[in-house]
Design a protein around this motif. Structure first.
Motif, PDB file in Angstrom:
ATOM      1  N   GLN A  21       8.025  13.805  -4.020  1.00 31.71           N
ATOM      2  CA  GLN A  21       9.078  14.669  -3.763  1.00 31.71           C
ATOM      3  C   GLN A  21       9.749  14.470  -2.611  1.00 31.71           C
ATOM      4  O   GLN A  21      10.049  15.194  -1.754  1.00 31.71           O
ATOM      5  CB  GLN A  21       8.494  16.106  -3.791  1.00 31.71           C
ATOM      6  N   SER A  22      10.126  13.149  -2.372  1.00 29.26           N
ATOM      7  CA  SER A  22      10.646  12.575  -0.973  1.00 29.26           C
ATOM      8  C   SER A  22      11.870  13.382  -0.863  1.00 29.26           C
ATOM      9  O   SER A  22      12.758  13.280  -1.790  1.00 29.26           O
ATOM     10  CB  SER A  22      10.800  11.059  -1.208  1.00 29.26           C
ATOM     11  N   SER A  23      12.272  13.523   0.550  1.00 32.29           N
ATOM     12  CA  SER A  23      13.632  14.060   0.956  1.00 32.29           C
ATOM     13  C   SER A  23      14.543  13.027   0.720  1.00 32.29           C
ATOM     14  O   SER A  23      15.862  13.307   0.618  1.00 32.29           O
ATOM     15  CB  SER A  23      13.538  14.678   2.286  1.00 32.29           C
ATOM     16  N   LYS A  24      14.309  11.773   0.891  1.00 29.03           N
ATOM     17  CA  LYS A  24      15.217  10.726   0.714  1.00 29.03           C
ATOM     18  C   LYS A  24      15.886  10.653  -0.779  1.00 29.03           C
ATOM     19  O   LYS A  24      16.853   9.832  -0.979  1.00 29.03           O
ATOM     20  CB  LYS A  24      14.329   9.324   1.217  1.00 29.03           C
ATOM     21  N   LEU A  25      15.229  10.904  -1.723  1.00 32.46           N
ATOM     22  CA  LEU A  25      15.603  10.908  -2.917  1.00 32.46           C
ATOM     23  C   LEU A  25      16.817  11.705  -3.045  1.00 32.46           C
ATOM     24  O   LEU A  25      16.887  12.827  -3.251  1.00 32.46           O
ATOM     25  CB  LEU A  25      14.770  11.475  -4.099  1.00 32.46           C
ATOM     26  N   ASP A  32       1.023  -1.327   0.061  1.00 34.26           N
ATOM     27  CA  ASP A  32       0.030  -0.115  -0.008  1.00 34.26           C
ATOM     28  C   ASP A  32       0.934   1.255  -0.015  1.00 34.26           C
ATOM     29  O   ASP A  32       0.349   2.289  -0.317  1.00 34.26           O
ATOM     30  CB  ASP A  32      -0.833   0.097   1.354  1.00 34.26           C
ATOM     31  N   ASP A  33       2.084   1.349   0.530  1.00 37.50           N
ATOM     32  CA  ASP A  33       3.135   2.355   0.757  1.00 37.50           C
ATOM     33  C   ASP A  33       4.371   2.053   0.090  1.00 37.50           C
ATOM     34  O   ASP A  33       5.222   2.102   0.795  1.00 37.50           O
ATOM     35  CB  ASP A  33       3.113   2.805   2.116  1.00 37.50           C
ATOM     36  N   PRO A  34       4.299   1.842  -1.330  1.00 35.11           N
ATOM     37  CA  PRO A  34       5.726   1.851  -1.894  1.00 35.11           C
ATOM     38  C   PRO A  34       6.903   2.901  -1.578  1.00 35.11           C
ATOM     39  O   PRO A  34       7.901   2.486  -1.492  1.00 35.11           O
ATOM     40  CB  PRO A  34       5.371   1.452  -3.314  1.00 35.11           C
ATOM     41  N   ILE A  35       6.237   3.994  -1.465  1.00 27.15           N
ATOM     42  CA  ILE A  35       7.214   5.209  -1.274  1.00 27.15           C
ATOM     43  C   ILE A  35       7.751   5.143   0.020  1.00 27.15           C
ATOM     44  O   ILE A  35       9.018   5.105   0.272  1.00 27.15           O
ATOM     45  CB  ILE A  35       6.497   6.313  -1.359  1.00 27.15           C
ATOM     46  N   GLY A  36       7.072   4.864   1.128  1.00 27.81           N
ATOM     47  CA  GLY A  36       7.438   4.543   2.614  1.00 27.81           C
ATOM     48  C   GLY A  36       8.365   3.523   2.578  1.00 27.81           C
ATOM     49  O   GLY A  36       9.479   3.555   3.412  1.00 27.81           O
ATOM     50  N   VAL A  37       8.161   2.297   1.865  1.00 27.14           N
ATOM     51  CA  VAL A  37       9.064   0.989   1.883  1.00 27.14           C
ATOM     52  C   VAL A  37      10.330   1.646   1.406  1.00 27.14           C
ATOM     53  O   VAL A  37      11.377   1.222   1.938  1.00 27.14           O
ATOM     54  CB  VAL A  37       8.566   0.012   1.195  1.00 27.14           C
ATOM     55  N   LEU A  38      10.419   2.142   0.304  1.00 24.68           N
ATOM     56  CA  LEU A  38      11.689   2.571  -0.524  1.00 24.68           C
ATOM     57  C   LEU A  38      12.552   3.505   0.428  1.00 24.68           C
ATOM     58  O   LEU A  38      13.582   3.497   0.642  1.00 24.68           O
ATOM     59  CB  LEU A  38      11.617   3.065  -2.014  1.00 24.68           C
ATOM     60  N   GLU A  39      11.665   4.480   0.998  1.00 24.28           N
ATOM     61  CA  GLU A  39      12.339   5.415   2.103  1.00 24.28           C
ATOM     62  C   GLU A  39      12.883   4.845   3.053  1.00 24.28           C
ATOM     63  O   GLU A  39      13.979   5.186   3.769  1.00 24.28           O
ATOM     64  CB  GLU A  39      11.387   6.726   2.512  1.00 24.28           C
ATOM     65  N   ALA A  41      14.191   3.477  -8.417  1.00 17.99           N
ATOM     66  CA  ALA A  41      12.682   2.991  -8.038  1.00 17.99           C
ATOM     67  C   ALA A  41      12.131   4.215  -7.285  1.00 17.99           C
ATOM     68  O   ALA A  41      10.936   4.279  -7.752  1.00 17.99           O
ATOM     69  CB  ALA A  41      12.798   1.704  -7.103  1.00 17.99           C
ATOM     70  N   LEU A  42      12.542   4.632  -6.401  1.00 17.47           N
ATOM     71  CA  LEU A  42      11.876   5.778  -5.715  1.00 17.47           C
ATOM     72  C   LEU A  42      11.446   7.003  -6.752  1.00 17.47           C
ATOM     73  O   LEU A  42      10.472   7.577  -6.778  1.00 17.47           O
ATOM     74  CB  LEU A  42      12.394   6.326  -4.472  1.00 17.47           C
ATOM     75  N   SER A  43      12.347   7.239  -7.554  1.00 15.85           N
ATOM     76  CA  SER A  43      12.268   8.215  -8.516  1.00 15.85           C
ATOM     77  C   SER A  43      10.956   8.179  -9.644  1.00 15.85           C
ATOM     78  O   SER A  43      10.511   8.912 -10.274  1.00 15.85           O
ATOM     79  CB  SER A  43      13.289   8.738  -9.451  1.00 15.85           C
ATOM     80  N   SER A  44      10.612   6.676  -9.871  1.00 15.47           N
ATOM     81  CA  SER A  44       9.727   6.304 -10.646  1.00 15.47           C
ATOM     82  C   SER A  44       8.241   6.485 -10.045  1.00 15.47           C
ATOM     83  O   SER A  44       7.265   6.172 -10.726  1.00 15.47           O
ATOM     84  CB  SER A  44      10.106   4.725 -11.222  1.00 15.47           C
ATOM     85  N   LEU A  45       8.092   6.849  -8.728  1.00 15.97           N
ATOM     86  CA  LEU A  45       6.958   7.014  -8.184  1.00 15.97           C
ATOM     87  C   LEU A  45       6.606   8.365  -8.105  1.00 15.97           C
ATOM     88  O   LEU A  45       7.459   9.249  -8.004  1.00 15.97           O
ATOM     89  CB  LEU A  45       7.047   6.372  -6.607  1.00 15.97           C
TER      90      LEU A  45
END
Length: 1543
Positions: free
Chosen positions: A1348-1352, A1305-1312, A1341-1345
Motif C-alpha cells: 500500500q505504498s504511498s509512492k504509488l 530482497d526489497d523490490p518494493i523499496g527499490v521501486l519506491e 511494477a510497484l502495483s504488482s507487488l
C-alpha cells in the motif's frame, strides 16, 4: 590428367604436335584442352602445370588470350614456365603467319598450272602440291585408319587427315572382297566443273571397267595418296580434297551413257554405286575435306557373258571441250588397271570368270546355320555384370528413338529399373510413344537438353534439386517435342547438328562428370527404328565422357539397324568390343520377359497403405514419386523384393548393419520374415511407443500436431529405435521419413497429401507419423508451423490428431534433454539395462558364431556399453592388431588417414567413392583391359575399417570408418610420434586430386570447410560449445597456436581468400593476444564483406580484447592520462566497430544481431571504470568525472593527453544509453528462451540477457551518477536519470525485472527509490517521452507487488500524465503505446461513452504497435522470435485488473523446464488450473473467418490475434478467452466455445 583410354575425339587430334597456325585462324581457336596439353608437353612444361591448365579448361581460344600475369596469379605457376609458354605461343603465331603466306603462293601456282593445257591435267594424278615448311617444322604421327565398309553410306564415317588406310592398293582377291585404287585428286578437285567431271569420270570408268571385266568388287578412293605420288607422303595416306558441290560428282556419272554402248550402259549403271563422301578431320584447316569413294559391284546377273569396253572422256584444252578416247577394254592386273591386249583370248575365259563369280556369290550369300547363340544369357550377363540379379542401386540411362507401337506393351522391365533419364529422339514420344506409355506408371519430368545448363552461382546439388533429378525420371527430348507449345520444334539432321549438337555434348558431359560417378550407371541404346546422325552422336558423346565402353549396352531387334550403329561405333571401338556389348535379334517382348527374371523387384509392384476405416488402399506409384520429400513406408514394404535374393546377400545386408551401417527397411523386413535373426529392441523403443500411445488418446484439447524427441548418444542405436517405431506402427498409422533437403513448405504439402490420400473426409484420416533424422530445431519448427497452417486452413476439428513429428537427434547428454521434458523426450544412451544386457549377450553369441568379431565391431562395442575403461582398451587392441604390417607409405593408408580425420571431427562425414578412386588413381583403361575395382585395391586392413554407405536418394556410394571411436584410435596410432594432426590436415587441404575432383565436389568442399571452421554447439547435440572448430581447438591446445594459425591461413588461401576464414584468423590471433595480426585479419575480412554485422562484431572484439589486455596491464601501476591514452584510443576503436556492427545489423532484414549493441555497452562500462579510476577523477572528485562526461568541462590534466578523444568521450553516455535502450526494447518484444543456432554466430553469447541488462544498466548509472550528492535538489535531470539507471529503473525491461529478481530482497523499496527521483508533480514537469514511459512502468511494477505504498500514484493520474505522449501515435515509442493500452483498457463500471472513448485510444495504440512490431521483426518469421506477454487481464479495476506474468509463473513453477511450460500453455492444461481461472478474467467475443474479435461497443470492432492459431474454431462461433498484453498488442489465450444459455 588424362585417362589411358584415348577417346575418339582425342585420337582425331592428339596424333599431331601442331606448331604452326596464325592467331586469327580458327584452327588454334578450336583446339581442345587435350591438344593444348599435348603442345605444352612438347615444349617441356611440367605435368603439374599442364594438369592445372587442363582442369581450368584452357583450350586453343583461351591459349591465345593467356598472359604471363594470369598464369602466375591464377595457377600459381612460377615465372620461368609462364614466360616459356607465352614466348613459345608467340613464336607459334609468328611462324603460322609465314606458313600461311607460303600456302597462298602455292595456291597461286596451282591456279596458274591449271591454265597451261591438257598436259597438266594428264599428269595431275601423279603430282601434289609442294609446300616448303622449313621454317615451320611439322611433326606428324601417321596412324592406321580403317576403311569404310564396302556398300555402306559415308555419312556416318570419318577419316583423320594424314592417317594411313590399312589396306594398300590391291588387285583381285576373292571377287567379293573389294580391290582398292587410290587417287590424290588434289589439283583436279580445284578445277572448274567441266574439267573436274571429265577427270573424275575418266578415272572412275577406267577402274570400274577393269573390275567389271574381272568380275571383282572394287572401291576407288579420291583424296588418298598412291605410291607414285609425292614421296613425302605414305602410300594410302589420307589427304582429302575440298568438294565445292557434291552434285558435280554425281552428275559426272552421266558419262556412262556417253562412254559405253547402248547395250551396256544400263548394266554399268547398276554396277557402279553413287559416290560416297567421307569427311576428313583436318586439324590444320578450317575448310571441309572429303575422301570421295565409289563402290563397284559387278554381280553375275548383270555382267554374265559380257566384256565391257569404254571410251574414256578427256578434256582437250586447245579445243576447250571433252573428247572421247577410242573404245578399250580394261582389266585389273595387280594394283593397276590396264588395257586388255589379247581381246579374243580374254573372251575365251569369260565363262570361267563367270563361274568363279557365281561360286563366290553363292559362298558369300550362303549363311551356314550358326550354333544358336544364347542371347538371353548374354543379355542377363550384360545387365547384371555377371551376378544373379540386377543391382538395385544402379542407375540406368536409356537412349532411344521411335519405339514401335507393338513394343510399347512390353516395357515392364523398363518400369522396374532405377531410371535416371531418357534421351529420346522421338518428337511424338509424349503423345503416342514411350514417354506417353511410361507416364501411365511413373511420374516424369520433361526436359530439353538446354535445361541441363547450370545457372551461374548454382551448385551441382542445388541443380539436382532444381531439376528433381533423383526424384523422378528426367525425360530429355533431344529433337523437340511435337505437342509442346514453346519453341522446341523437331528439326532435320543438318539443322540438329548445327543447333543442338553442342547442347547434347554439354548435357552428357554434365551427367557423366558431375552428377553420376563412373560405375554407378549403365547406358542402354535401344534400337527399335533406323538410326540417324543425332542418335549416333549420342553414343559418341557417352563413350567419350565415360572413358570407355564397359557400361554401354546396345539392344537391337533389326540387324539392319544394328549394322548402321555398328559401323559408326567401329570408329571408336574394336569390333570385338562392340559385339560383346550388343544383343542383336531379340524382340522387345523377349528382352522384357528375360530381364524381369533377374530384376530385384517384381513387375509393377503396388504398395499398400492403411486407411481410416481399417482397410487398405493402393498407393499409385506416380503419385508417390511426385511426393519426393517423403520416403513413404508402405504396408508391404520390401515385399516387392525378388525371391531370388541369395543367402550371401542376406548375410551381407546383416553384416553391413552390425558392422556399423545404418539400419534399413530391408534389415527389418528380413528379420520380420525370419530370414535373419531379430533386430534387438532397446528399452527406448517401448518408451517411444508409450508416448505415441498417449498422443493417440483422444481429448478435446489434444493438439493437432504432436512432437516426440529421441535424443541418443552417437552409435547407441537411436536411429534404429526410431525406424523400428515406424516399421511396427505402419499398419495403424501412415508413416514416412522426411528428406530434410526439401523446404518445410514442400514437406508440409506432401505430408498433408499423404494424410488425405484415398480418404473421403479430411476430418477422418489416420495420423501421419513423420520421422526427422538429425534435423536442426529451426527446420522442425518451420515444418510444424507449415503443418499448423495447413491444418487450420483445412479447418480440421479440434482434438483431431493429424501429425506426429518423431525427431531423432544425436546428443552427448541425452538424459539431461529427457529430464527437461519427460512427456516429450526419450533418451537412448550407451548404458544398457539388465534386460538389454541379456538380449545383447545372447545376440552377440549368435553373431560371433556367424561372423568374426572384427566384422561386427559396432555391435560388440554396444554390447560392452561403451564403458570407457573397457571400450578404450578393446578399440586400442583392435586397431593395434589391425595395423600390424600395414604399409604406412601407401596411398591406401593415406586414404584411411584422411577418412579417419574427417570422421573424428565431423559427425556423419564421409568421402565419396569417386573421390577415393581418384585418390587411388583408379580408372578405366582401353576396352581390352578390365576396370579396376575399388575393393580389390584396398589393403586387408582398410577393408575391415571402411564401411560403404549409400545415399537413399541418389544411391551414390561413399565410405567412412565403421565407428568414430575407431576413427579416433586409427588416427592416433597411424600418426604416432612422427606426425601431428595438423600435418595430416594440411596434407588433406593441399591434396589437389581430392580438392579438384569434379564429382561430389560440393559435399567434399563442405566437409573440408567444416573441418576448419564449424564449431561444436550443445544445441546441435555436441558435448560442449567450442570457440573454434574442434580440429583447430586440438591443434592450438595440444600442438601449438602457430600451427593452428598456419592451418587457417592455408585454408584461407585454399578457399579463395574467403572472408569467413579471415574472420576466424582474427579470432584465433586475438585469443592468443596477437592483436596486431588479429587487427590485420579483421580488416581483411571487413574489406571483403563490409556489411556483414558478424564480421564487424569480430573486428570490434579484437579491439575489445586488446583494450581489456591493456587495461589489466595498467591496473598494476599508477594510472595517468598519458599512460592510459593508448588504452582509451583502443576502447574507442572498439566502440566505433560495434557501432558499425549495429548499423549493419539494423539494415539486415534477415537477422536480429544484437552483438554490436552488447559490445558498445560492455566496452563502455570498462572504459567508464578506467576513466573514473584516474586520480583526477578519484572518488573525492567523482563529480569532476561526471562534469567531464556530461558537460563541456575538460580538466587541465587530461586536456592535452586526451586531446583526440574529448568529443568521442562526451558522446559515450548517449551512445551507451541508445544501445541499452535498443537491447531493452528487443527483450521487451521477444521471449529470451528461444535459442537459435545460426551459422553466423556472434563472438559473445549472453546466457541470461535480462540479468545482463540489469547489471550493465546499473553499472552505467553508477559511473555517471554522483554519490556525494545527498539531496536530489542538486541533481540535474540527466544526473537523476543516471541515479534511476543505477537503481534499475533505466528502462522498462529492468523495471519489470525487479519483480522477478530473486537476488533483490526489497523490490518494493527499490521501486519506491526509483520513483522518488522523478518530479513530485510529474504533470507539470514536462518529462521526456522515455522518462514518462519509465515513470509509468515503475508504478505498474510497484502495483504488482503486495503493498500500500504511498509512492504509488493514482491510476487516473497516470492516465492524465500519458496525455503528454505525442498525439501523433506513430511518434510514440513502442513501450509508450504498450502502456497506453494498459492505461485505457476499459473497466466494467465505465459508461458506454467512456468505453468508446477508451477503445478508440486503445485501438489507435494497437494499430501503431502492430506496425512497429512488423518493422522490428523485419523478414524473420514470427515463430522464430516469439512475442513476450508481460501482463494478463485480471479481475478488478485500475492496477488490479492487470496480472503480471511473474504471478502466473509462480503457479506453474512445478513444471520442469521452459519447454515443458510452453507445451502446457499451448495444450491448454495451464488454463484448467483453478488458481489461474481465479486470477484471470475471461472476456467474451466471437470468431469470424478464423479471426477472433473482442466484444466491445457495437459501432467498433477489435480483432485480437490468437497466440495459438490452431485453437481458433474454423466456424463462426461465440467464444470466451483470456487476454494477454504484448508489445505487438493484446493476444487471445485459451479460446473456448461459449455455451449457449438454454431458455
Amino acid at each position: 590428367m588424362q585417362s589411358a583410354y584415348s577417346t575418339y575425339r582425342e585420337r582425331q587430334y592428339c596424333l599431331y604436335t601442331i606448331l604452326g597456325e596464325k592467331p586469327e585462324d580458327p584452327i588454334i581457336e578450336t583446339w581442345t584442352e587435350s591438344m593444348v596439353s599435348d603442345w605444352l608437353k612438347s615444349i617441356g612444361i611440367k605435368e603439374t602445370y599442364i594438369k592445372k591448365l587442363y582442369d581450368e579448361e584452357v583450350d586453343g581460344r583461351i591459349l591465345l588470350e593467356l598472359s604471363e600475369d594470369f598464369l602466375k596469379k591464377e595457377t600459381g605457376m612460377k615465372s620461368g614456365p609462364a614466360l616459356l609458354i607465352i614466348k613459345k605461343r608467340d613464336e607459334l603465331v609468328s611462324r603460322s603467319q609465314k606458313a600461311q603466306n607460303q600456302q597462298d603462293n602455292v595456291n597461286k601456282q596451282v591456279a596458274k598450272r591449271n591454265n597451261n593445257g591438257a598436259s597438266t591435267i594428264e599428269k595431275d594424278d601423279a603430282r601434289t602440291e609442294e609446300i616448303k615448311e622449313d621454317s615451320v617444322p611439322v611433326v606428324k604421327t601417321k596412324g592406321d585408319s580403317k576403311l569404310r565398309p564396302f556398300g555402306t553410306k559415308g555419312d556416318d564415317f570419318t577419316y583423320v587427315q594424314n592417317n594411313v588406310l590399312i589396306m594398300p592398293e590391291s588387285g583381285v582377291i576373292d571377287l567379293i572382297s573389294p580391290c582398292h585404287e587410290y587417287k590424290s585428286f588434289a589439283i583436279a578437285a580445284t578445277l572448274d566443273r567441266q574439267r573436274l567431271q571429265a577427270k573424275f569420270a575418266k578415272e572412275l570408268l577406267k577402274f570400274a571397267t577393269g573390275c567389271m571385266n574381272m568380275r571383282t568388287n572394287g572401291t576407288i578412293h579420291f583424296g588418298v595418296m598412291d605410291s607414285k605420288e609425292d614421296p613425302s607422303y605414305v602410300h594410302g595416306e589420307i589427304i582429302g580434297i575440298t568438294v565445292k558441290e557434291k552434285d558435280m560428282y554425281y552428275d559426272a556419272l552421266d558419262y556412262i551413257e556417253k562412254s559405253f554402248s547402248s547395250f551396256d550402259h544400263e548394266l554399268v549403271r547398276l554396277c557402279i554405286d553413287v559416290p560416297q563422301f567421307i569427311q576428313v578431320v583436318c586439324p590444320n584447316s578450317s575448310k571441309e575435306h572429303y575422301v570421295v569413294e565409289v563402290d563397284i559391284e559387278p554381280s553375275l546377273s548383270k555382267v554374265k557373258n559380257k566384256v565391257f569396253s569404254v571410251s574414256l572422256p578427256n578434256f582437250n584444252e586447245k579445243a576447250n571441250k571433252v573428247h572421247l578416247e577410242k573404245k578399250t577394254a580394261y582389266r585389273r592386273v595387280g594394283s593397276k588397271t590396264e588395257p586388255v591386249d589379247e581381246l579374243n583370248e580374254f573372251y575365251r575365259f569369260i565363262t570361267s570368270r563367270d563361274a568363279q563369280r557365281e561360286e563366290a556369290e553363292t559362298r558369300y550369300n550362303f549363311i551356314a546355320p550358326e550354333l544358336c547363340q544364347n542371347l538371353g544369357k548374354k543379355l542377363t550377363m550384360l545387365m547384371t555384370d555377371g551376378k544373379k540379379i540386377m543391382d538395385k542401386d544402379k542407375w540406368y540411362i536409356l537412349v532411344t528413338n521411335q519405339v514401335q507401337a507393338k513394343d510399347l506393351q512390353s516395357i515392364d522391365f523398363f518400369l522396374n529399373m532405377n531410371m535416371f533419364c531418357v534421351f529420346d529422339f522421338d518428337p511424338d514420344s509424349n503423345v503416342s510413344g514411350l514417354c506417353h506409355e511410361y507416364n501411365k506408371h511413373h511420374a516424369v519430368n520433361r526436359h530439353f537438353m538446354h535445361n541441363y545448363k547450370i545457372p551461374s552461382g548454382m551448385s551441382i546439388r542445388e541443380f539436382e534439386s532444381h531439376l528433381h533429378l533423383f526424384d523422378q525420371i528426367s525425360w530429355i527430348f533431344c529433337n523437340g517435342r511435337s505437342d509442346y507449345k514453346g519453341n522446341e520444334p523437331p528439326c532435320d539432321e543438318k539443322t540438329w547438328v548445327k543447333t543442338k549438337r553442342t547442347l547434347l555434348k554439354d548435357c552428357v558431359s554434365l551427367i557423366c562428370k558431375d552428377i553420376l560417378p563412373k560405375g554407378t550407371f549403365k547406358v542402354i541404346f535401344l534400337l527399335t527404328s533406323p538410326v540417324d546422325t543425332p542418335f549416333l552422336n549420342t553414343f559418341y558423346e557417352f563413350i567419350t565422357d565415360m572413358e570407355g565402353h564397359e557400361d554401354i549396352i546396345c539392344l537391337a531387334e533389326s540387324e539392319d539397324n544394328f549394322k548402321e550403329w555398328q559401323t559408326f561405333a567401329l570408329g571408336s571401338c574394336e569390333m570385338e568390343t562392340v559385339n560383346k556389348s550388343s544383343v542383336v535379334g531379340m524382340t522387345v517382348s523377349q528382352v522384357n520377359a528375360t530381364l524381369q527374371q533377374v530384376q530385384p523387384t517384381t513387375t509393377r509392384a503396388s504398395k499398400r497403405l492403411p486407411i481410416y476405416v481399417r482397410g487398405e488402399c493402393l498407393l499409385d506409384t506416380r503419385e508417390e514419386e511426385m511426393r519426393s520429400s517423403l520416403e513413404i513406408l508402405s504396408l508391404n514394404h520390401c515385399e516387392e523384393t525378388s525371391s531370388d535374393i541369395t543367402e550371401s546377400e542376406k548375410t551381407t545386408i546383416e553384416q553391413q548393419f552390425y558392422q556399423g551401417g545404418k539400419v534399413t527397411w530391408m534389415n527389418l523386413w528380413l528379420a520380420e520374415k525370419k530370414f535373419v535373426g531379430e533386430v534387438i529392441q532397446r528399452d527406448a523403443y517401448s518408451e517411444v511407443n508409450s508416448l505415441l500411445k498417449d498422443c493417440l488418446s483422444w481429448s478435446l484439447d489434444r493438439a493437432s500436431i504432436s512432437c516426440i524427441n529421441i535424443y541418443h548418444h552417437p552409435g547407441s542405436g537411436g536411429s534404429t529405435v526410431a525406424r523400428q517405431v515406424l516399421w511396427n506402427n505402419r499398419r495403424a498409422l501412415r508413416c514416412a521419413v522426411v528428406k530434410h533437403s526439401y523446404s518445410a513448405s514442400v514437406v508440409s504439402e506432401d505430408a498433408v497429401w499423404l494424410r488425405e490420400y484415398e480418404e473421403k473426409d479430411p476430418q477422418k484420416c489416420l495420423p501421419v507419423l513423420l520421422l526427422f533424422e538429425d534435423c536442426e530445431q529451426e527446420y522442425l519448427d518451420d515444418v510444424k508451423y507449415e503443418l499448423e497452417v495447413a491444418v487450420n486452413t483445412k479447418k480440421i476439428a479440434r482434438g483431431t490428431l493429424c501429425f506426429i513429428m518423431l525427431n531423432c537427434r544425436r546428443s552427448h547428454n541425452p538424459e539431461k534433454m529427457c529430464k527437461e521434458s519427460p512427456q516429450q523426450n526419450v533418451s537412448v544412451t550407451h548404458k544398457l539395462s539388465d534386460t538389454e544386457k541379456n538380449h545383447f549377450s545372447k545376440k552377440r553369441q549368435r553373431l560371433e558364431e556367424q561372423f568374426k568379431p572384427e566384422f561386427i565391431l559396432t555391435f560388440v562395442l554396444m554390447s560392452e556399453e561403451f564403458e570407457s575403461h573397457k571400450i578404450t582398451d578393446y578399440v586400442k587392441q583392435f586397431v593395434k592388431h589391425l595395423l600390424q604390417g600395414i604399409d604406412r607409405t601407401s596411398v591406401v593408408t593415406k586414404l584411411v588417414q584422411y577418412v579417419a580425420l574427417l570422421n573424428t571431427y565431423l559427425q556423419n562425414s564421409f568421402l565419396s567413392l569417386s573421390h577415393c578412386e581418384a585418390l587411388l588413381a583408379l580408372s578405366i583403361y582401353v576396352d581390352r583391359f578390365r576396370q579396376h575395382s575399388f575393393e580389390t585395391s584396398l589393403s586387408e586392413q582398410a577393408k575391415l575399417v571402411l564401411i560403404h554407405l549409400r545415399d537413399e536418394n541418389t544411391y551414390i556410394t561413399s565410405i567412412r570408418i565403421i565407428h568414430p571411436l575407431v576413427a579416433k584410435e586409427i588416427l592416433h596410432q597411424l600418426l604416432g610420434d612422427t606426425q601431428q594432426q595438423s600435418d595430416l590436415a594440411l596434407d588433406l587441404l593441399n591434396n589437389n586430386v581430392l580438392f579438384e575432383h569434379r564429382f561430389g565436389k560440393d559435399q567434399y568442399m563442405k566437409f573440408l570447410r567444416d573441418l576448419f571452421m564449424t564449431r561444436h554447439k550443445i544445441i546441435k547435440g555436441d558435448e560442449h560449445d567450442s570457440f573454434f572448430a574442434p580440429l583447430i581447438e586440438h591443434v592450438r591446445e595440444k600442438e601449438c597456436p602457430d600451427k593452428a594459425i598456419e592451418l587457417l591461413k592455408s585454408a584461407y588461401k585454399r578457399f579463395n581468400e574467403d572472408a569467413l576464414f579471415a574472420q576466424h584468423l582474427a579470432r584465433l590471433n586475438y585469443k592468443h593476444d596477437r592483436f596486431e595480426e588479429a587487427e590485420k585479419w579483421a580488416e581483411t575480412a571487413v574489406a571483403k564483406r563490409p556489411n556483414n554485422s558478424y564480421i564487424l562484431d569480430t573486428k570490434g572484439q579484437v579491439y575489445r580484447q586488446w583494450f581489456i589486455t591493456k587495461f589489466k596491464a595498467i591496473e598494476q601501476i599508477e594510472k595517468t592520462p598519458e599512460n592510459t591514452a593508448d588504452a582509451v584510443e583502443t576502447a574507442l576503436k572498439a566502440i566505433e566497430c560495434f557501432q558499425a556492427c549495429e548499423k549493419a545489423a539494423v539494415a539486415d532484414n534477415e537477422t536480429i544481431n544484437e552483438a554490436g549493441f552488447v559490445g558498445v555497452v560492455e566496452v563502455g562500462c570498462v572504459l567508464l571504470k578506467l576513466i573514473s579510476s584516474l586520480h583526477v577523477f578519484s572518488k573525492k572528485n567523482h563529480c569532476q568525472c561526471i562534469r567531464y562526461l556530461l558537460t563541456n568541462y575538460i580538466p587541465v590534466e587530461i586536456e592535452k593527453p586526451w586531446e583526440r578523444f574529448h568529443s568521442k568521450l562526451k558522446d559515450l553516455q548517449k551512445i551507451m544509453w541508445e544501445a541499452l535502450e535498443w537491447i531493452s526494447e528487443n527483450l521487451s518484444y521477444f521471449q529470451t528462451d528461444v535459442k537459435r543456432d545460426e551459422e553466423k554466430t556472434s563472438e559473445k553469447t549472453i546466457k541470461h540477457p535480462i540479468h545482463w541488462l540489469v547489471n550493465k544498466s546499473s553499472a552505467y548509472g553508477k559511473y555517471l551518477s554522483d554519490f556525494s550528492l545527498a539531496t536530489d535538489q542538486k541533481l540535474t535531470p540527466l544526473m537523476k536519470r543516471m541515479m534511476i539507471f543505477k537503481n534499475g529503473g533505466g528502462n522498462i525491461t529492468t523495471i519489470f525485472a525487479i519483480l522477478t529478481n530473486q537476488k533483490n530482497d526489497d523490490p518494493i523499496g527499490v521501486l519506491e527509490r526509483i520513483i522518488s527521483f522523478y518530479p513530485s508533480n510529474p504533470i507539470n514537469a514536462k518529462m521526456t517521452q522515455m522518462d514518462l514511459v519509465n515513470y509509468i512502468a515503475s508504478h505498474f511494477a510497484l502495483s504488482s507487488l503486495p503493498t500500500q505504498s504511498s509512492k504509488l500514484a493514482e491510476f487516473q493520474d497516470l492516465q492524465r500524465l500519458s496525455q503528454q505522449f505525442p498525439q501523433e501515435k506513430h511518434r510514440c515509442f513502442p513501450n509508450a503505446l504498450f502502456l497506453l493500452v494498459l492505461l485505457f483498457w476499459p473497466e466494467e463500471h465505465d459508461t458506454d461513452e467512456e468505453k468508446k472513448h477508451k477503445y478508440e485510444t486503445v485501438l489507435s495504440a494497437v494499430e501503431n504497435l502492430q506496425r512497429k512490431y512488423e518493422q522490428k521483426l523485419k523478414d524473420i518469421p514470427p515463430r522464430k522470435k516469439r512475442i513476450y506477454t508481460h501482463f494478463f487481464l485480471g479481475n478488478g479495476n485500475g492496477f488490479e485488473k492487470f496480472v503480471h506474468k511473474s504471478k502466473v509463473e509462480k503457479i506453474t513453477k512445478n513444471f520442469f523446464s521452459v519447454s515443458e511450460k510452453r507445451q502446457k500453455w499451448f495444450s491448454g492444461e495451464v488454463w484448467k488450473m483453478a488458481e489461474i481461472s481465479k486470477l484471470l478474467k475471461r472476456v467474451t467475443g466471437w470468431t469470424e473467418d478464423e479471426k477472433v474479435f473482442l466484444e466491445i461497443p457495437k459501432a467498433m470492432t477489435f480483432q485480437i490475434p490468437a497466440l495459438n492459431p490452431s485453437s481458433v474454431p474454423h466456424s463462426n462461433e461465440n467464444v470466451t478467452f483470456y487476454v494477454g498484453f504484448t508489445l505487438k498488442g493484446p493476444v487471445a489465450y485459451n479460446i473456448t466455445l461459449k455455451k449457449s444459455n438454454v431458455v
